[in-house]
Design a protein around this motif. Structure first.
Motif, mmCIF file in Angstrom:
data_model
loop_
_atom_site.group_PDB
_atom_site.id
_atom_site.type_symbol
_atom_site.label_atom_id
_atom_site.label_comp_id
_atom_site.label_asym_id
_atom_site.label_seq_id
_atom_site.Cartn_x
_atom_site.Cartn_y
_atom_site.Cartn_z
ATOM 1 N N ALA A 136 43.143 18.257 25.507
ATOM 2 C CA ALA A 136 41.692 18.460 25.530
ATOM 3 C C ALA A 136 41.329 19.712 26.337
ATOM 4 C CB ALA A 136 40.996 17.237 26.104
ATOM 5 N N ILE A 137 41.993 19.900 27.469
ATOM 6 C CA ILE A 137 41.742 21.094 28.292
ATOM 7 C C ILE A 137 42.160 22.344 27.528
ATOM 8 C CG2 ILE A 137 42.468 22.317 30.385
ATOM 9 C CD1 ILE A 137 42.702 19.482 31.669
ATOM 10 N N SER A 138 43.295 22.292 26.887
ATOM 11 C CA SER A 138 43.787 23.432 26.112
ATOM 12 C C SER A 138 42.848 23.761 24.955
ATOM 13 C CB SER A 138 45.189 23.124 25.577
ATOM 14 O OG SER A 138 45.621 24.114 24.706
ATOM 15 N N ASP A 139 42.409 22.737 24.242
ATOM 16 C CA ASP A 139 41.491 22.950 23.114
ATOM 17 C C ASP A 139 40.161 23.537 23.571
ATOM 18 O OD1 ASP A 139 43.424 21.945 21.426
ATOM 19 O OD2 ASP A 139 42.466 19.974 21.186
ATOM 20 N N ALA A 140 39.637 23.037 24.687
ATOM 21 C CA ALA A 140 38.365 23.555 25.204
ATOM 22 C C ALA A 140 38.495 25.007 25.635
ATOM 23 C CB ALA A 140 37.891 22.698 26.374
ATOM 24 N N ILE A 200 36.465 44.030 34.658
ATOM 25 C CA ILE A 200 35.858 42.925 35.414
ATOM 26 C C ILE A 200 36.755 42.541 36.584
ATOM 27 C CG2 ILE A 200 36.810 41.065 34.018
ATOM 28 C CD1 ILE A 200 33.278 40.843 34.981
ATOM 29 N N LYS A 201 38.062 42.686 36.423
ATOM 30 C CA LYS A 201 39.007 42.334 37.478
ATOM 31 C C LYS A 201 38.801 43.206 38.715
ATOM 32 C CE LYS A 201 43.928 41.867 38.373
ATOM 33 N NZ LYS A 201 45.270 42.010 37.824
ATOM 34 N N ASP A 202 38.393 44.437 38.531
ATOM 35 C CA ASP A 202 38.198 45.354 39.645
ATOM 36 C C ASP A 202 37.035 44.943 40.550
ATOM 37 O OD1 ASP A 202 40.307 46.885 38.717
ATOM 38 O OD2 ASP A 202 38.998 48.185 37.531
ATOM 39 N N LYS A 203 36.204 44.047 40.099
ATOM 40 C CA LYS A 203 35.062 43.586 40.894
ATOM 41 C C LYS A 203 35.446 42.489 41.884
ATOM 42 C CE LYS A 203 31.765 44.770 37.318
ATOM 43 N NZ LYS A 203 30.673 44.314 36.461
ATOM 44 N N PHE A 204 36.701 42.025 41.829
ATOM 45 C CA PHE A 204 37.167 40.949 42.690
ATOM 46 C C PHE A 204 38.293 41.440 43.587
ATOM 47 C CE2 PHE A 204 35.569 38.902 38.860
ATOM 48 C CZ PHE A 204 34.810 37.858 39.362
ATOM 49 N N THR A 205 38.420 40.818 44.762
ATOM 50 C CA THR A 205 39.594 41.073 45.595
ATOM 51 C C THR A 205 40.766 40.335 44.950
ATOM 52 O OG1 THR A 205 39.284 39.128 47.000
ATOM 53 C CG2 THR A 205 38.153 41.174 47.680
ATOM 54 N N SER A 206 41.968 40.621 45.399
ATOM 55 C CA SER A 206 43.136 39.959 44.799
ATOM 56 C C SER A 206 43.086 38.448 45.049
ATOM 57 C CB SER A 206 44.437 40.548 45.316
ATOM 58 O OG SER A 206 44.528 40.391 46.719
ATOM 59 N N ASP A 207 42.596 38.038 46.220
ATOM 60 C CA ASP A 207 42.478 36.610 46.509
ATOM 61 C C ASP A 207 41.420 35.951 45.622
ATOM 62 O OD1 ASP A 207 43.112 34.239 48.053
ATOM 63 O OD2 ASP A 207 41.145 34.504 49.010
ATOM 64 N N GLU A 208 40.293 36.617 45.449
ATOM 65 C CA GLU A 208 39.243 36.080 44.588
ATOM 66 C C GLU A 208 39.718 35.996 43.142
ATOM 67 O OE1 GLU A 208 35.219 37.667 46.859
ATOM 68 O OE2 GLU A 208 36.223 38.971 45.429
ATOM 69 N N TRP A 209 40.437 37.014 42.688
ATOM 70 C CA TRP A 209 40.928 37.015 41.306
ATOM 71 C C TRP A 209 41.914 35.874 41.085
ATOM 72 C CZ3 TRP A 209 39.032 38.557 37.048
ATOM 73 C CH2 TRP A 209 39.813 38.611 35.907
ATOM 74 N N PHE A 210 42.757 35.608 42.078
ATOM 75 C CA PHE A 210 43.699 34.493 41.986
ATOM 76 C C PHE A 210 42.935 33.184 41.810
ATOM 77 C CE2 PHE A 210 46.111 31.073 44.023
ATOM 78 C CZ PHE A 210 47.273 31.105 43.266
ATOM 79 N N LYS A 211 41.852 33.021 42.574
ATOM 80 C CA LYS A 211 41.051 31.803 42.465
ATOM 81 C C LYS A 211 40.361 31.710 41.106
ATOM 82 C CE LYS A 211 40.312 31.328 47.401
ATOM 83 N NZ LYS A 211 39.351 31.434 48.506
ATOM 84 N N VAL A 212 39.888 32.832 40.594
ATOM 85 C CA VAL A 212 39.247 32.840 39.271
ATOM 86 C C VAL A 212 40.263 32.437 38.194
ATOM 87 C CG1 VAL A 212 38.284 34.358 37.480
ATOM 88 C CG2 VAL A 212 37.443 34.513 39.823
ATOM 89 N N MET A 213 41.465 32.975 38.278
ATOM 90 C CA MET A 213 42.468 32.711 37.253
ATOM 91 C C MET A 213 43.069 31.311 37.338
ATOM 92 S SD MET A 213 42.338 35.329 35.431
ATOM 93 C CE MET A 213 43.691 34.972 34.353
ATOM 94 N N THR A 214 43.160 30.745 38.529
ATOM 95 C CA THR A 214 43.776 29.423 38.668
ATOM 96 C C THR A 214 42.751 28.290 38.718
ATOM 97 O OG1 THR A 214 43.860 29.621 41.089
ATOM 98 C CG2 THR A 214 45.818 30.343 39.839
ATOM 99 N N GLY A 215 41.480 28.622 38.847
ATOM 100 C CA GLY A 215 40.432 27.605 38.963
ATOM 101 C C GLY A 215 40.370 26.623 37.807
ATOM 102 N N PRO A 216 40.322 27.104 36.569
ATOM 103 C CA PRO A 216 40.241 26.155 35.447
ATOM 104 C C PRO A 216 41.424 25.192 35.374
ATOM 105 C CG PRO A 216 39.633 28.348 34.731
ATOM 106 C CD PRO A 216 40.176 28.488 36.121
ATOM 107 N N SER A 271 37.616 31.920 21.989
ATOM 108 C CA SER A 271 37.376 32.439 20.648
ATOM 109 C C SER A 271 35.900 32.396 20.237
ATOM 110 C CB SER A 271 38.220 31.680 19.624
ATOM 111 O OG SER A 271 37.850 30.325 19.601
ATOM 112 N N ALA A 272 35.038 31.872 21.103
ATOM 113 C CA ALA A 272 33.602 31.792 20.779
ATOM 114 C C ALA A 272 32.980 33.188 20.739
ATOM 115 C CB ALA A 272 32.883 30.923 21.795
#
Length: 61
Positions: free
Chosen positions: A43-47, A3-19, A53-54
């Protein structure tokens, strides 16, 4: 192909840091001292842990 290959490095950074950034924005919106920060972080960690794990998790998780 992962799935990572579908994003540019900048987009992947945003996906990983967004939450984390979204969680930080929520915590900053209603400051309630150290106790409140700890409770919000937990709460953020638990969610996040529950979502990962869902059984119906998305490939991004």
């Amino acid at each position: 192909m992962s799935i990572k290959d579908k994003f540019t490095s900048d987009e992947w950074f945003k996906v990983m840091t967004g939450p984390g950034r979204a969680g930080a924005a929520v915590m900053a919106a209603s400051p309630s001292g150290l106790t409140g920060l700890i409770a919000e972080a937990r709460a953020i960690s638990d969610a996040t842990r529950e979502s990962v794990s869902a059984a119906t998790r998305t490939p991004l998780l």
